[in-house]
Design an enzyme around this catalytic site. Structure first.
Site: not given
Ligand code: F6R
Length: 586
Positions: A2, A27, A74, A100-101, A465, A469, A472, A488, A581
């Site tokens: 959050c 966030r 969140w 937050n937490g 990766e 992308k 998500e 496989h 985030k």
């Molecule tokens: C994907 C994404 C997440 C972060 C993951 C780690 O686009 O943003 O998978 O990469 O939550 O976050 P950090 O890098 O902040 O530890």
């Protein structure tokens, strides 16, 4: 997960807090709210929805106050409802808190408080905080009651609290980020710096266990005693944390990648070489990270193997406990994280330190918990990444790992010039030309159910990766495989017309094209990404050969594709559903 912010000072706190929430919305964005003190009364306005929806529903026109707190949520405990939105208040509506937490012992505390007559209005763990302060204030002042509350709660928290007197604002942190902003007219307490960058660049990063009391001045306590903390100056400016001419942060951040690589190269050679020496000295290196950062770690392990002839172990930070018993004081753990606040990554490095191992971090956010808790740090200098998806932070992590590998091989200058050569090309890759070209593909794929992606060698992590992308941000099911894994089992998924993205390179062209042909033979629609077109491709995205830096350039068109899929499907790329985030909870 959050975002929280509070302001106390001589300006009207309400617009400052709402603007701050706007900058923190990455966030969390399922509900939002604000509490302010007006004529000795605490007024709370909150509702479900994204920030703009909430503040178009609730009337804040008459809210003027010198102290206010706000929250963008969140959800963790309790559904997305107005009652569960923050701020939460005590029974009498005289104390308001944002949190937050996770308060792990909230059920016991709630039971105890209910037995004393407290009435709860939400299903959240956070509400106990307001009632605990209320209980304490039966015999104590606000500050002492807050401190008593802190002693009773167990878990992770960043909290900001005010009461109807509006005389002070109190904050506390443990395992969740909290910073203090110092402006000419007042003080902010917030989850993250971008929330108040419009007002000040002067910040204090609070430590775990700190309690900060702000009125006309700031006093920080640790274990009940006043402590001094440094005032830092932020290198980002407010403009960098804004969308500017771009419609979305995602596109802005994708477009910044040439500059980001430039900044990665401008790293201090001394630090890179020092860290490379640590790597050489150690007996056993682990790369740890989550999500995109984990993909950077995996890619990094291929780069280290290829460039420096060195083996490193790679694991998701949350799976690291399975390997901790192998650590000795000679082991080295390299944690990779954009935010430096990911709970799983922090837990991994704490476990490593408990075994006496050394911890080095590659981090974007200076002043983050990971920076503070690591023995050495390599900052990415990628600038603020606001979109929930990691784009520029990924390529910047790859650039930093590439430099480390070259330094280990005693060829740092060569590594730098290889990356330097790519900068102009990355400008081209992120230009409107490329975007228009990829849009044609996005239009073709916008309604598909699944997309499969393959790569070999260094491009296997790129495939993972790329899939992350796409899924998500567009919610289209996407999966990345190593090209060699197809036969496989995975090839069973291919039907007539199934789109498959194939990353190629000069080195593995023969093998990966043969995998593409296997897919095509089962009816797949093949999208080639690489240096050379091939008759097996139905659509081709030319990306020039960059050897061990292939992932840096090849991921960019797929980031653009993911963005455009989201737009064509009517989705907000900056705020994908169910995501936040920084994952500051386990
Ligand atoms: C994907 C994404 C997440 C972060 C993951 C780690 O686009 O943003 O998978 O990469 O939550 O976050 P950090 O890098 O902040 O530890």
């Amino acid at each position: 997960m959050c975002g929280i912010i509070g302001y106390i000072g001589s300006k009207n706190a309400v617009p400052l807090v709402i603007n701050g929430l706007r900058n923190l919305e990455y966030r969390g964005y399922d509900s939002a709210g604000i509490a302010a003190v007006v004529d000795g009364k605490l007024i709370v306005k909150k509702d479900v929805g994204k920030l703009d929806e909430v503040f178009s529903k609730v009337d804040i026109s008459n809210l003027k106050s010198n102290v206010a707190i706000g929250h963008t949520r969140w959800a963790t405990h309790g559904k997305v409802t107005k009652e569960n939105a923050h701020p939460h208040t005590d029974c009498k509506g005289e104390i308001a808190i944002v949190h937050n937490g996770i308060i792990e012992n909230y059920q016991e505390l709630k039971k105890e408080l209910e037995s004393k007559g407290h009435i709860f209005r939400s299903e959240t763990d956070s509400e106990v905080i307001a009632h605990l302060i209320e209980e304490g204030m039966k015999t104590k002042n606000f500050v002492d009651a807050f401190n008593e509350m802190i002693k009773k709660i167990v878990g992770s928290y960043a909290i900001v609290a005010i009461n109807k007197d509006g005389k002070e604002m109190i904050g506390a942190r443990k395992d969740s980020p909290l910073v203090v902003g110092i402006s000419e007219d007042g003080y902010f307490i917030a989850s993250d710096v971008p929330s108040f960058l419009d007002e000040t660049k002067k910040v204090i990063y609070l430590y775990d266990g700190d309690v900060v009391v702000v009125n006309k001045k700031i006093v920080i306590y640790h274990d009940g005693k006043p402590v001094e903390r440094d005032i830092d100056s932020i290198e980002w400016d407010a403009e960098q944390a804004k969308k500017g001419v771009f419609k979305h942060f995602m596109l802005k951040e994708i477009s910044e990648q040439a500059d980001v690589i430039k900044r990665a190269i401008m790293q201090d050679d001394k630090i890179i070489n020092e860290i490379a020496n640590e790597i050489k000295k150690s007996k056993g290196v682990f790369f740890v990270g989550c999500g995109t950062a984990y993909h950077a770690c995996l890619e990094g392990s291929y780069i280290f193997s290829k460039v420096a002839n060195m083996h490193v172990n790679v694991t998701y930070a949350h799976e690291f406990p399975n390997y901790v018993h192998f650590l000795t004081p000679e082991s080295l753990v390299i944690a990779v994280s954009q935010s430096g606040e990911t709970a799983d990554t922090l837990e991994a490095i704490r476990a490593a330190k408990a075994k006496g191992a050394k911890v080095i971090s590659i981090v974007n956010v200076a002043g983050s918990t990971l920076v503070r808790e690591s023995d050495k740090v390599l900052l990415q200098h990628a600038g603020p990444e606001i979109c929930v998806l990691s784009t520029k932070s990924y390529t910047s992590q790859l650039a930093v790992l590439t430099l480390l590998a070259y330094s280990l091989a005693g060829r740092l200058e060569e590594g730098k010039s290889k990356l330097k050569e790519l900068i102009r090309y990355i400008y081209y890759l992120t230009s409107r030309n490329t975007r228009d070209y990829i849009r044609k593909l996005a239009e073709k794929l916008k309604d598909v159910k699944d997309i499969y992606i393959i790569g070999r060698d260094l491009q296997y992590p790129t495939a993972l990766e790329a899939a992350l992308k796409i899924k998500e941000v567009s919610y289209i099911h996407a999966e990345g495989f190593a090209g060699g894994e197809l036969k496989h089992g995975n090839i069973a998924l291919i039907e007539e017309g199934t789109p498959c993205i194939v990353f190629t390179s000069k080195e593995n062209e023969k093998e990966i094209i043969s995998n593409a042909a296997e897919l095509k033979a089962r009816g797949a629609y093949i999208i080639g990404v690489g240096p050379r077109n091939n008759e097996v491709f139905d659509f081709f995205i030319k990306v020039r050969e960059a050897e061990e830096a292939n992932s840096i350039v090849q991921i960019i068109p797929i980031q653009i594709l993911a963005y455009q899929l989201a737009i064509l499907r009517g989705l907000d790329p900056d705020k994908p559903r169910n995501l936040a985030k920084s994952v500051t909870v386990k």
